[in-house]
Scaffold this motif. Structure first.
Motif, short mmCIF file in Angstrom:
data_model
loop_
_atom_site.label_atom_id
_atom_site.label_comp_id
_atom_site.label_asym_id
_atom_site.label_seq_id
_atom_site.Cartn_x
_atom_site.Cartn_y
_atom_site.Cartn_z
N ARG A 193 110.40 64.07 139.31
CA ARG A 193 109.78 64.20 137.99
C ARG A 193 108.96 62.95 137.66
NH1 ARG A 193 112.57 68.28 134.60
NH2 ARG A 193 114.04 69.38 135.95
N GLY A 194 109.49 61.79 138.07
CA GLY A 194 108.76 60.55 137.85
C GLY A 194 107.46 60.50 138.62
N ARG A 195 107.47 61.01 139.83
CA ARG A 195 106.24 61.03 140.63
C ARG A 195 105.15 61.88 139.97
NH1 ARG A 195 109.54 61.70 146.31
NH2 ARG A 195 109.36 59.55 147.05
N VAL A 196 105.58 62.96 139.34
CA VAL A 196 104.62 63.79 138.60
C VAL A 196 104.01 63.00 137.45
CG1 VAL A 196 104.36 65.84 137.14
CG2 VAL A 196 105.72 65.96 139.24
N LEU A 197 104.83 62.25 136.75
CA LEU A 197 104.34 61.45 135.62
C LEU A 197 103.39 60.35 136.09
CD1 LEU A 197 107.66 61.14 133.54
CD2 LEU A 197 105.75 62.73 133.19
N VAL A 198 103.63 59.82 137.28
CA VAL A 198 102.69 58.85 137.85
C VAL A 198 101.32 59.50 138.03
CG1 VAL A 198 102.12 57.47 139.89
CG2 VAL A 198 104.45 57.46 139.00
N GLU A 199 101.32 60.70 138.59
CA GLU A 199 100.07 61.42 138.82
C GLU A 199 99.35 61.71 137.50
OE1 GLU A 199 98.61 62.15 141.73
OE2 GLU A 199 100.23 61.00 142.67
N GLU A 200 100.11 61.84 136.42
CA GLU A 200 99.52 62.11 135.11
C GLU A 200 99.03 60.83 134.43
OE1 GLU A 200 102.55 64.21 133.00
OE2 GLU A 200 102.27 66.07 134.15
N GLY A 201 99.26 59.68 135.08
CA GLY A 201 98.75 58.43 134.55
C GLY A 201 99.66 57.67 133.62
N MET A 202 100.93 58.06 133.55
CA MET A 202 101.86 57.38 132.66
C MET A 202 102.24 56.02 133.22
SD MET A 202 105.50 58.84 131.15
CE MET A 202 104.72 60.19 130.27
N ALA A 203 102.42 55.03 132.35
CA ALA A 203 102.79 53.68 132.77
C ALA A 203 104.23 53.66 133.29
CB ALA A 203 102.65 52.72 131.60
N PRO A 204 104.52 52.83 134.30
CA PRO A 204 105.86 52.79 134.89
C PRO A 204 106.98 52.57 133.88
CG PRO A 204 104.34 51.62 136.28
CD PRO A 204 103.57 51.97 135.05
N LYS A 205 106.80 51.68 132.94
CA LYS A 205 107.83 51.41 131.93
C LYS A 205 108.13 52.66 131.11
CE LYS A 205 109.06 48.27 128.15
NZ LYS A 205 108.62 47.07 127.37
N VAL A 206 107.09 53.39 130.76
CA VAL A 206 107.26 54.62 129.97
C VAL A 206 107.89 55.71 130.83
CG1 VAL A 206 106.08 56.35 128.56
CG2 VAL A 206 105.27 53.97 128.56
N ILE A 207 107.52 55.76 132.10
CA ILE A 207 108.13 56.72 133.02
C ILE A 207 109.64 56.50 133.08
CG2 ILE A 207 108.35 57.41 135.44
CD1 ILE A 207 105.35 56.80 135.74
N ALA A 208 110.05 55.25 133.25
CA ALA A 208 111.47 54.95 133.34
C ALA A 208 112.20 55.36 132.08
CB ALA A 208 111.68 53.46 133.62
N GLN A 209 111.62 55.09 130.92
CA GLN A 209 112.25 55.47 129.66
C GLN A 209 112.33 56.98 129.51
OE1 GLN A 209 113.72 53.29 127.37
NE2 GLN A 209 114.56 55.26 126.71
N THR A 210 111.28 57.68 129.95
CA THR A 210 111.26 59.14 129.88
C THR A 210 112.35 59.74 130.76
OG1 THR A 210 108.87 59.12 129.47
CG2 THR A 210 109.83 61.20 130.25
N LEU A 211 112.50 59.20 131.96
CA LEU A 211 113.55 59.70 132.86
C LEU A 211 114.93 59.38 132.30
CD1 LEU A 211 112.06 58.69 136.34
CD2 LEU A 211 111.87 60.89 135.15
N HIS A 212 115.07 58.21 131.72
CA HIS A 212 116.35 57.81 131.12
C HIS A 212 116.77 58.77 130.02
CE1 HIS A 212 119.46 54.96 129.73
NE2 HIS A 212 119.10 55.33 128.53
#
Length: 273
Positions: free
Chosen positions: A127-146
């Motif tokens: 799911r995080g890899r998908v968010l990377v492709e969508e351009g989300m910042a790593p810090k925000v990705i981690a919080q979203t997954l959390h």
């Protein structure tokens, strides 16, 4: 931006997984005077032989600081940032140890407390890899997954109460009563901790109750076993009868988990889309 994904050996990673940017830190299995790195120093068969022939249960422990440091020092040369998706913080000190080591390297490390174990850790990475492709910042990705803890329905069948007894997780009285009554506790992860979902008499009834607890999903469903693929196929067949259109896959739980439930234990996990 080049991102390294890190998880620990409690995670189940499918055989066909994309692994080029995925790294695993081994938890430890301690038995008598020997320490093994989970997934490295013991084959599955050797582990279950150890489990079945030992008076005292092996113990699990978090990765060593050295192993984490060695991995992170390698990654900081090749990557711009690390996102680590880890075993539930409430059942292991892995998260805190990784957090401590992360402060010693030169690139940002963002940690995700998965609040669970096994296949969901890999699913969160996907799911995080998908968010990377969508351009989300790593810090925000981690919080979203959390914040994604509610997406997994899970149930865990404990096959061997003796393992819980040897591991100190039930009393001798509880073990005696459980054996006399043929009680099989069904466990679940909720808010990061392991809780009792049901106490069911007989294995057959316990499995039926586990299946009843699930609803069909538009995403994946997994049956994850502790050294008994035959059991996993049996459970999958019963699930398929109730959910004929559902894709159900089979995988194996880490020995770190089998330490506590014994060979023949299994989990059912499904994810919301």
């Amino acid at each position: 931006m080049k991102i390294a994904w890190v998880t620990d050996s409690s995670a189940y990673i499918p055989k066909n997984a994309h692994r080029s940017d995925l790294y695993v830190v081994p938890l430890q299995i301690n038995h008598e005077n020997t320490t093994y790195k989970d997934g490295i120093d013991l084959t599955t068969n050797e582990f279950y032989d150890l489990l079945s022939h030992s008076e005292f249960s092996p113990k699990s422990s978090q990765p060593t600081v050295y192993d984490i440091e060695q991995l992170f020092q390698t990654l900081e040369v090749e990557y711009d940032v690390i996102i680590a998706v880890l075993i539930s913080r409430q059942i292991s000190g892995t998260f805190d140890t990784v957090a401590s080591v992360s402060r010693t390297i030169s690139i940002p490390v963002h940690l995700v407390d998965s609040k669970i174990v096994s296949w969901p850790l890999y699913d969160l990475i996907q799911r995080g890899r998908v968010l990377v492709e969508e351009g989300m910042a790593p810090k925000v990705i981690a919080q979203t997954l959390h914040d994604n803890e509610d997406i997994y329905t899970n149930r865990i069948f404990v096959a061997d109460l003796n393992q819980l007894l040897k591991g100190g997780r039930i009393s001798k009285l509880g073990f005696f009563v459980g054996n006399i009554l043929r009680i099989h506790p069904i466990l679940k992860f909720k808010e990061g901790s392991i809780q009792i979902a049901h106490k069911i008499r007989t294995r057959k009834r316990a499995i039926l109750q586990m299946i009843k607890d699930f609803e069909p999903t538009s995403n994946e469903m997994w049956v994850l076993h502790c050294g008994s693929e035959k059991t996993a196929h049996e459970v999958k067949q019963q699930l398929q009868v109730r959910f004929p259109a559902q894709v159900i896959q089979i995988g194996e739980l880490s020995p770190i988990i089998a330490i506590h439930g014994g060979q023949g234990s299994f989990a059912i996990v499904s994810a919301k889309a």
